[in-house]
Design a protein around this motif. Structure first.
Motif, PDB file in Angstrom:
ATOM      1  N   GLY A  53       4.556  -2.558   0.417  1.00 22.80           N
ATOM      2  CA  GLY A  53       3.336  -1.754   0.329  1.00 22.80           C
ATOM      3  C   GLY A  53       2.088  -2.605   0.461  1.00 22.80           C
ATOM      4  O   GLY A  53       1.129  -2.219   1.137  1.00 22.80           O
ATOM      5  N   ALA A  54       2.101  -3.778  -0.163  1.00 22.82           N
ATOM      6  CA  ALA A  54       0.953  -4.680  -0.073  1.00 22.82           C
ATOM      7  C   ALA A  54       0.744  -5.156   1.364  1.00 22.82           C
ATOM      8  O   ALA A  54      -0.394  -5.256   1.841  1.00 22.82           O
ATOM      9  CB  ALA A  54       1.148  -5.867  -1.016  1.00 22.82           C
ATOM     10  N   ARG A  55       1.831  -5.429   2.071  1.00 24.64           N
ATOM     11  CA  ARG A  55       1.710  -5.834   3.489  1.00 24.64           C
ATOM     12  C   ARG A  55       1.145  -4.704   4.336  1.00 24.64           C
ATOM     13  O   ARG A  55       0.327  -4.926   5.229  1.00 24.64           O
ATOM     14  CB  ARG A  55       3.066  -6.291   4.029  1.00 24.64           C
ATOM     15  N   LEU A  56       1.584  -3.480   4.055  1.00 27.20           N
ATOM     16  CA  LEU A  56       1.046  -2.326   4.780  1.00 27.20           C
ATOM     17  C   LEU A  56      -0.456  -2.197   4.548  1.00 27.20           C
ATOM     18  O   LEU A  56      -1.218  -1.932   5.483  1.00 27.20           O
ATOM     19  CB  LEU A  56       1.734  -1.042   4.333  1.00 27.20           C
ATOM     20  N   ALA A  57      -0.878  -2.376   3.308  1.00 24.91           N
ATOM     21  CA  ALA A  57      -2.302  -2.254   2.986  1.00 24.91           C
ATOM     22  C   ALA A  57      -3.123  -3.322   3.712  1.00 24.91           C
ATOM     23  O   ALA A  57      -4.261  -3.065   4.108  1.00 24.91           O
ATOM     24  CB  ALA A  57      -2.504  -2.358   1.477  1.00 24.91           C
ATOM     25  N   LYS A  58      -2.546  -4.506   3.909  1.00 22.82           N
ATOM     26  CA  LYS A  58      -3.259  -5.548   4.653  1.00 22.82           C
ATOM     27  C   LYS A  58      -3.328  -5.228   6.139  1.00 22.82           C
ATOM     28  O   LYS A  58      -4.318  -5.520   6.804  1.00 22.82           O
ATOM     29  CB  LYS A  58      -2.579  -6.908   4.439  1.00 22.82           C
ATOM     30  N   ASP A  82      -7.786   0.640   6.372  1.00 27.89           N
ATOM     31  CA  ASP A  82      -8.302   2.008   6.251  1.00 27.89           C
ATOM     32  C   ASP A  82      -7.402   2.876   5.363  1.00 27.89           C
ATOM     33  O   ASP A  82      -7.768   3.983   5.009  1.00 27.89           O
ATOM     34  CB  ASP A  82      -8.455   2.652   7.632  1.00 27.89           C
ATOM     35  N   TRP A  83      -6.229   2.367   4.966  1.00 23.83           N
ATOM     36  CA  TRP A  83      -5.348   3.065   4.043  1.00 23.83           C
ATOM     37  C   TRP A  83      -5.696   2.643   2.616  1.00 23.83           C
ATOM     38  O   TRP A  83      -6.292   1.598   2.395  1.00 23.83           O
ATOM     39  CB  TRP A  83      -3.901   2.731   4.322  1.00 23.83           C
ATOM     40  N   THR A  84      -5.295   3.447   1.664  1.00 18.80           N
ATOM     41  CA  THR A  84      -5.549   3.153   0.262  1.00 18.80           C
ATOM     42  C   THR A  84      -4.238   2.814  -0.433  1.00 18.80           C
ATOM     43  O   THR A  84      -3.247   3.520  -0.259  1.00 18.80           O
ATOM     44  CB  THR A  84      -6.185   4.378  -0.435  1.00 18.80           C
TER      45      THR A  84
END
Length: 75
Positions: free
Chosen positions: A51-56, A60-62
């Motif tokens: 999830g942290a990698r996705l956020a990086k 524009d995602w939360t």
């Protein structure tokens, strides 16, 4: 809750989905997602780092970090 019913309806193979998700290469799909996205995880969740990698990848995602361990969203 429907996700709990779905989880238990998969029988003895229900845990295989978690293992498959951790191995899935989602990077090619991420740029194509056009809808607003909320990533929910807790630090104790084995998939937190994903999830942290996705956020990086998608600023524009939360991402929201909840207290508790894996499965706490269903509690």
């Amino acid at each position: 809750h429907i996700s709990v019913v779905t989880y238990f309806s998969h029988g003895p193979w229900k845990e295989q989905g978690h293992r498959a998700l951790a191995r899935y290469d989602f990077h090619p799909d991420v740029p194509r997602i056009a809808c607003p996205t909320l990533i929910v995880a807790s630090r104790a969740d084995p998939l937190f780092e994903m999830g942290a990698r996705l956020a990086k990848l998608r600023p524009d995602w939360t991402m929201v970090e909840l207290p508790g361990g894996p499965g706490m969203v269903l509690d």
